[in-house]
Design an enzyme around this catalytic site. Structure first.
Site, PDB file in Angstrom:
ATOM      1  N   ASP A  35       9.675  11.707   3.528  1.00 17.15           N
ATOM      2  CA  ASP A  35       8.988  10.719   2.701  1.00 17.15           C
ATOM      3  C   ASP A  35       9.974   9.668   2.215  1.00 17.15           C
ATOM      4  OD1 ASP A  35       6.534  11.890   2.969  1.00 17.15           O
ATOM      5  OD2 ASP A  35       6.555  12.906   1.030  1.00 17.15           O
ATOM      6  N   LYS A  57       5.525   6.602   2.424  1.00 18.87           N
ATOM      7  CA  LYS A  57       4.420   5.775   1.947  1.00 18.87           C
ATOM      8  C   LYS A  57       4.831   5.091   0.648  1.00 18.87           C
ATOM      9  CE  LYS A  57       1.176   9.264   3.678  1.00 18.87           C
ATOM     10  NZ  LYS A  57       0.148  10.252   3.295  1.00 18.87           N
ATOM     11  N   MET A 165       2.999   8.031 -10.388  1.00 16.00           N
ATOM     12  CA  MET A 165       2.676   6.822  -9.634  1.00 16.00           C
ATOM     13  C   MET A 165       1.504   6.064 -10.263  1.00 16.00           C
ATOM     14  SD  MET A 165       5.053   6.886  -7.456  1.00 16.00           S
ATOM     15  CE  MET A 165       4.552   5.493  -6.462  1.00 16.00           C
TER      16      MET A 165
END
Length: 233
Positions: A35, A57, A165
């Protein structure tokens, strides 16, 4: 020959916070599918013979769809490789690790989960904030900033609220919680890039946390903490 897949938690990004098992598996891996968050400094220490596949991502930008990530893991194992799927934090805390485990099992590929230190706990800890503390909070909720939440239910909880996030949602979520009855003076904290040399923190009451975070220029990756524990101990 069939290889195997390990879903490995990278923790918050500090290589010293990897588990011993995670470190060993990374050193033994033929392929590491990694990641963006929590993995950059870790993959830099891998042997030069390790094949690295970046599937990272960012908010609203998923260059490698999840279905393709699942297939990368399966193809690697079927080619006989030792595949490590390196995921920031813990694979099973808002990390879609369950989807990857299921895909491997459905394909008949051996897959094992190696837990990691979740940023939901470690980011607050880096700022001296315990997510639970006697007399202040006996539990905590972990939420994704990407998903809609029941604001009324969230405002009523006595538990610590931890949001991952969620910086783009903070300017609307904070006033919504106040409007739903949450005390505007509830302590809050935002910790950006915890456990790195770029770590920054802002603390303010719920009514001001969005404004103060914006004034400080804080952005994702960051963890938001809402609750009395945010004052620290």
């Amino acid at each position: 020959m069939t290889g195997s897949v390990w879903l490995v938690g990278a923790g918050p990004g500090d290589p010293e916070l990897l588990t011993l098992k995670a470190r060993r598996l990374l050193d033994e891996a033929d392929v590491v599918v990694h990641d963006r968050l929590g993995c950059a400094s870790v993959v830099q220490e891998l042997p030069p013979t390790t094949r690295l596949i970046d599937v990272g991502k960012s908010p609203h930008h998923h260059p490698v769809p999840q279905d393709e990530i699942n297939q990368i893991l399966v193809r690697g194992a079927r080619a006989g490789h030792r595949v490590v799927r390196l995921k920031g934090g813990d694979p099973f805390v808002l990390g879609r690790g369950g989807e990857e485990l299921r895909s491997c099992r459905e394909a008949g590929v051996a897959c094992e989960v190696v837990p990691g230190v979740s940023s939901a706990i470690s980011a607050p800890a880096s700022a001296g904030i315990p997510v639970t503390h006697r007399g202040l909070s006996t539990g905590f909720l972990v939420l994704s900033g990407h998903e809609e939440v029941d604001v009324d239910q969230l405002a009523a909880t006595a538990f610590t609220i931890v949001i991952l996030m969620g910086m783009y949602r903070l300017p609307t979520l904070a006033p919504a919680l106040v409007a739903a009855g949450k005390d505007p003076l509830t302590p809050c904290a935002v910790i950006q890039e915890a456990w790195s040399d770029r770590q920054r923190e802002v603390r303010a009451p719920l009514s001001q946390i969005a404004v103060e975070s914006a004034r400080a220029g804080l952005a994702n990756p960051a963890v938001i903490v809402i609750g009395d524990v945010a004052e620290g101990v």
